[in-house]
Design a protein around this motif. Structure first.
Motif, PDB file in Angstrom:
ATOM      1  N   SER B  53       5.067 -18.440  -4.923  1.00 52.19           N
ATOM      2  CA  SER B  53       3.749 -17.835  -5.028  1.00 52.19           C
ATOM      3  C   SER B  53       3.928 -16.464  -5.650  1.00 52.19           C
ATOM      4  N   THR B  54       3.072 -16.138  -6.598  1.00 49.82           N
ATOM      5  CA  THR B  54       3.164 -14.823  -7.232  1.00 49.82           C
ATOM      6  C   THR B  54       1.786 -14.461  -7.768  1.00 49.82           C
ATOM      7  N   ALA B  55       1.737 -13.444  -8.588  1.00 44.92           N
ATOM      8  CA  ALA B  55       0.456 -12.993  -9.117  1.00 44.92           C
ATOM      9  C   ALA B  55       0.657 -12.501 -10.540  1.00 44.92           C
ATOM     10  N   TRP B 103       7.328 -14.671   3.090  1.00 44.39           N
ATOM     11  CA  TRP B 103       8.021 -13.615   2.338  1.00 44.39           C
ATOM     12  C   TRP B 103       7.505 -13.511   0.913  1.00 44.39           C
ATOM     13  N   MET B 104       7.087 -14.663   0.342  1.00 43.69           N
ATOM     14  CA  MET B 104       6.526 -14.627  -1.011  1.00 43.69           C
ATOM     15  C   MET B 104       5.291 -13.726  -1.042  1.00 43.69           C
ATOM     16  N   MET B 111       4.554  -5.843  -4.691  1.00 40.70           N
ATOM     17  CA  MET B 111       4.542  -5.594  -6.119  1.00 40.70           C
ATOM     18  C   MET B 111       3.133  -5.431  -6.689  1.00 40.70           C
ATOM     19  N   PHE B 112       2.154  -6.130  -6.111  1.00 38.92           N
ATOM     20  CA  PHE B 112       0.803  -6.106  -6.680  1.00 38.92           C
ATOM     21  C   PHE B 112      -0.243  -5.509  -5.745  1.00 38.92           C
ATOM     22  N   GLY B 113       0.115  -5.289  -4.502  1.00 44.01           N
ATOM     23  CA  GLY B 113      -0.843  -4.702  -3.577  1.00 44.01           C
ATOM     24  C   GLY B 113      -1.941  -5.651  -3.135  1.00 44.01           C
ATOM     25  N   ILE B 114      -1.685  -6.944  -3.185  1.00 48.62           N
ATOM     26  CA  ILE B 114      -2.700  -7.898  -2.744  1.00 48.62           C
ATOM     27  C   ILE B 114      -2.618  -8.017  -1.230  1.00 48.62           C
ATOM     28  N   ARG B 115      -3.732  -7.797  -0.564  1.00 46.07           N
ATOM     29  CA  ARG B 115      -3.762  -7.892   0.895  1.00 46.07           C
ATOM     30  C   ARG B 115      -4.162  -9.300   1.293  1.00 46.07           C
ATOM     31  N   PHE B 116      -3.246 -10.021   1.888  1.00 45.78           N
ATOM     32  CA  PHE B 116      -3.500 -11.403   2.252  1.00 45.78           C
ATOM     33  C   PHE B 116      -4.096 -11.442   3.656  1.00 45.78           C
ATOM     34  N   ALA B 117      -5.357 -11.864   3.742  1.00 46.82           N
ATOM     35  CA  ALA B 117      -6.022 -11.927   5.050  1.00 46.82           C
ATOM     36  C   ALA B 117      -5.433 -13.101   5.824  1.00 46.82           C
ATOM     37  N   GLY B 118      -5.018 -12.845   7.051  1.00 45.56           N
ATOM     38  CA  GLY B 118      -4.454 -13.894   7.883  1.00 45.56           C
ATOM     39  C   GLY B 118      -2.945 -13.952   7.841  1.00 45.56           C
ATOM     40  N   HIS B 119      -2.314 -13.046   7.068  1.00 47.05           N
ATOM     41  CA  HIS B 119      -0.847 -13.006   7.053  1.00 47.05           C
ATOM     42  C   HIS B 119      -0.347 -12.364   8.349  1.00 47.05           C
ATOM     43  N   PRO B 120       0.669 -12.962   8.982  1.00 47.41           N
ATOM     44  CA  PRO B 120       1.079 -12.432  10.297  1.00 47.41           C
ATOM     45  C   PRO B 120       1.794 -11.094  10.238  1.00 47.41           C
TER      46      PRO B 120
END
Lengths: 204, 150
Positions: B53-55, B103-104, B111-120
Motif C-alpha cells: 500500500s502506498t500513495a 506498517w505500510m 512519507m505523505f502525512g495521510i491520517r488513516f482513520a481506524g489505524h491502531p
C-alpha cells in the motif's frame, strides 16, 4: 590542571566541567608532570629532550592507530578489504578493534543519515582522547550522490571533526591506504597544545 | 474464481467503480469505499494476500492511494486506487481488513502525512519522532536543512 577540552564537543565540555567540579585543585599528577616538563623545557638545551619526547610519543601514537570497527555503507566493503590480508594495514600498526573505548580512529565509511548521526556522535564520544577521524568516500565527505536526499547529513564534518577526507565513490583500498598514511603523517606532527596539524598538502 | 467471474462480481457489487484491465484489475473507488471494497475483495474475490500500500502525490489534484491485493490461489490480482480531494489527507484504514497493512500505512503516514482513520497505532515508522513535515510530498523542499546538522 585538567587539560581544557580541545574540540568543540558538547559532551567533552560536560565531562570537563564535571571533572573540574569534582577536583577543583586540579589533577595533581598531570600538574606535576606538566611542571617537570616545563622545567626541562626551560632548562638550557632542554628543548632537545622535550621535542624528542614529543617525537617519541607521536611515533608511538602513529604506530598504533586502532580504528573502531564501524561500517556504515558500501564504503565499508572497501574498508574491510583494506583491513584484510591483501592490503594489510596491520603492517602499519592498525588493528580494527571492536570497541570504541580502546580505539583512536574512526573511519566514517558511508552515508550518514540524520537518524544515524546521533549514534555516530555517541560512538565518537566514547573514544578516548587523542582521537582522529577519517571521512571515507563522497557520502561522508559531502553527502555525495545522496546530498539532496531529505534524510542525509551533508558531510560528516557537520557532526564530528574530520582529519583526513578520502575522495572516491567508493575509494579503492589504495586510496584509503593513502589517506591513512596522510593521517599518520599528521599524527607525527601532533602537539600537546591540542591544535590539530594543518592539512598535509603532500599527496603521493 | 476466474477473471471474468471476478470482473462480473466487481461490477455487480461496486457498479460505480472504474475498472481497467484484468491482470491486475485496476479498480478506482471513491475514498469512502476504500475499506468496504477491500473487505469485498478479501471475502468475495478471495484476495487474502495484501501485497503493498502506498500513495502518489498529484500536486494540486490531491493525493492518490494505491494498494495491491492478490488471490494467489486463482491468479486474481486487484490494484485498488482511491483519489483524495485536494487538501484532504484523511482516509479509512485497511488494518481492520488486512493486519499486514499496519506498517505500510505507518510508512504512508510518515512519507505523505495521510491520517488513516481506524489505524491502531498511527505514528512515524522510518523517520524520527521529532521530524517536521512529510518528505515524499511534492511540496516538501528537498534541501530542507535539518536543525542540528545544517
Amino acid at each position: 590542571m585538567i587539560p581544557a577540552p580541545v574540540w568543540r564537543n558538547f559532551k567533552d565540555l560536560q565531562e570537563y566541567e564535571r571533572l573540574r567540579q569534582q577536583r577543583p585543585e586540579g589533577d595533581k599528577h598531570s600538574a606535576l608532570f606538566e611542571s617537570v616538563t616545563e622545567g626541562i623545557h626551560s632548562f638550557p638545551g632542554g628543548f632537545v629532550v622535550t621535542t624528542a619526547a614529543d617525537a617519541f610519543l607521536n611515533w608511538a601514537r602513529k604506530s598504533s592507530v586502532w580504528p573502531v570497527t564501524f561500517g556504515l555503507a558500501c564504503c565499508a566493503i572497501e574498508m574491510m578489504a583494506t583491513f584484510a590480508s591483501r592490503f594489510d594495514v596491520e603492517r602499519l600498526g592498525m588493528v580494527p578493534w571492536a570497541s570504541p573505548r580502546h580505539s583512536d580512529l574512526m573511519i566514517v565509511s558511508g552515508t550518514v543519515t540524520i537518524k544515524m548521526a546521533p549514534m555516530l556522535l555517541r560512538i565518537y564520544d566514547q573514544m578516548p582522547d587523542p582521537k582522529w577521524a577519517v571521512s571515507m568516500g563522497s557520502c561522508a565527505n559531502s553527502g555525495g550522490p545522496f546530498r539532496h536526499g531529505y534524510h542525509v547529513v551533508k558531510g560528516v564534518d557537520r557532526v564530528i571533526p574530520v582529519d583526513v577526507y578520502v575522495p572516491g565513490c567508493p575509494p579503492p583500498p589504495e586510496s584509503l591506504l593513502n589517506g591513512l598514511l596522510l593521517l599518520q603523517d599528521q599524527i607525527a606532527h601532533f602537539r600537546r597544545t591540542g591544535k590539530r596539524a594543518a592539512a598535509n598538502p603532500k599527496v603521493d | 474464481m476466474t477473471r471474468p467471474q471476478a470482473a462480473s462480481l466487481i461490477s455487480q457489487h461496486f457498479g460505480g467503480a472504474q475498472v481497467q484491465g484484468d491482470a491486475p484489475f485496476v479498480v478506482t473507488v471513491p475514498a469512502e469505499q476504500w475499506q468496504s471494497f477491500a473487505r469485498f475483495a478479501k471475502d468475495t474475490l478471495g484476495c487474502r494476500f495484501f501485497s503493498f500500500s502506498t500513495a502518489v502525490d498529484w500536486k494540486e489534484h490531491g493525493l492518490e492511494l494505491v494498494a495491491r491485493i492478490d488471490n494467489l490461489d486463482d491468479g486474481v490480482a486487484v490494484l485498488m486506487k482511491a483519489r483524495l480531494a485536494p487538501g484532504v489527507s484523511e482516509c479509512p484504514s485497511l488494518v481492520p481488513v488486512f493486519r499486514g497493512a499496519d506498517w505500510m500505512e505507518r510508512e504512508c503516514y510518515d512519507m505523505f502525512g495521510i491520517r488513516f482513520a481506524g489505524h491502531p497505532d498511527l505514528r512515524r515508522i522510518l523517520l524520527g519522532d521529532d521530524w517536521v513535515g512529510h518528505p515524499l510530498l511534492k511540496s516538501y523542499a528537498v534541501d530542507t536543512p535539518y536543525p542540528p546538522y545544517r
